[in-house]
Motif scaffolding. Structure first.
Motif, mmCIF file in Angstrom:
data_model
loop_
_atom_site.group_PDB
_atom_site.id
_atom_site.type_symbol
_atom_site.label_atom_id
_atom_site.label_comp_id
_atom_site.label_asym_id
_atom_site.label_seq_id
_atom_site.Cartn_x
_atom_site.Cartn_y
_atom_site.Cartn_z
ATOM 1 N N ALA A 46 1.072 -1.229 0.867
ATOM 2 C CA ALA A 46 0.112 -0.103 -0.358
ATOM 3 C C ALA A 46 0.990 1.483 -0.100
ATOM 4 N N GLY A 57 -7.440 6.662 -4.109
ATOM 5 C CA GLY A 57 -8.092 5.742 -3.633
ATOM 6 C C GLY A 57 -9.719 5.880 -3.187
ATOM 7 N N HIS A 73 -9.955 2.725 0.064
ATOM 8 C CA HIS A 73 -9.154 2.378 0.487
ATOM 9 C C HIS A 73 -7.715 3.809 1.230
ATOM 10 N N TYR A 111 -11.504 -0.475 3.439
ATOM 11 C CA TYR A 111 -11.117 -1.214 3.181
ATOM 12 C C TYR A 111 -9.385 -0.815 3.557
ATOM 13 N N GLU A 113 -5.672 -0.382 4.131
ATOM 14 C CA GLU A 113 -4.918 -1.426 4.162
ATOM 15 C C GLU A 113 -3.473 -0.628 4.370
#
Length: 119
Positions: A46, A57, A73, A111, A113
């Motif tokens: 990431a 993102g 993300h 999410y 990361e």
């Protein structure tokens, strides 16, 4: 892809890139969010995105009912509650995007990361 609304004056079309940019900046205003993340296809790591690339993102999809699904993300700050940060992000972004675009948010998927210490 664009979101579309009709009103008495005509049609309004909002490109998903505009909503991605707005949602990315709204998320960065949330406590505990260090930044957006991009996953490197080469090594799977990431990468922290800042400034004008925050929309990379974020992904926005518009369904047939003109409702939004937003994927984030993110990289969060070390030592904060993931659940609290994510709930705050979802509530804040949903409110701000619906107020900004006048479109309904169907889902927000987050999410995590990575985790980083705040500089």
């Amino acid at each position: 892809m664009t979101g579309m609304m009709d009103n008495e004056n005509g049609n309004i079309r909002i490109d998903t890139a505009v909503i991605e940019e707005f949602a990315g900046h709204a998320a960065l205003d949330c406590f505990g969010i260090v930044g957006m993340a991009a996953i490197s296809m080469r090594d799977g790591l990431a990468k922290l995105l800042k400034g004008s690339s925050v929309s990379k993102g974020v992904t926005v999809q518009v369904d047939e009912d003109q409702k939004l699904t937003i994927d984030f993300h993110i990289i969060i700050a070390y030592g904060v509650s993931i659940r609290t940060v994510v709930n705050n992000l979802k509530n804040t972004v949903k409110y701000q995007v619906e107020d900004y675009s006048n479109m309904k948010v169907k889902a927000i998927n987050v999410y995590v990361e990575g985790v980083r210490e705040i500089d």
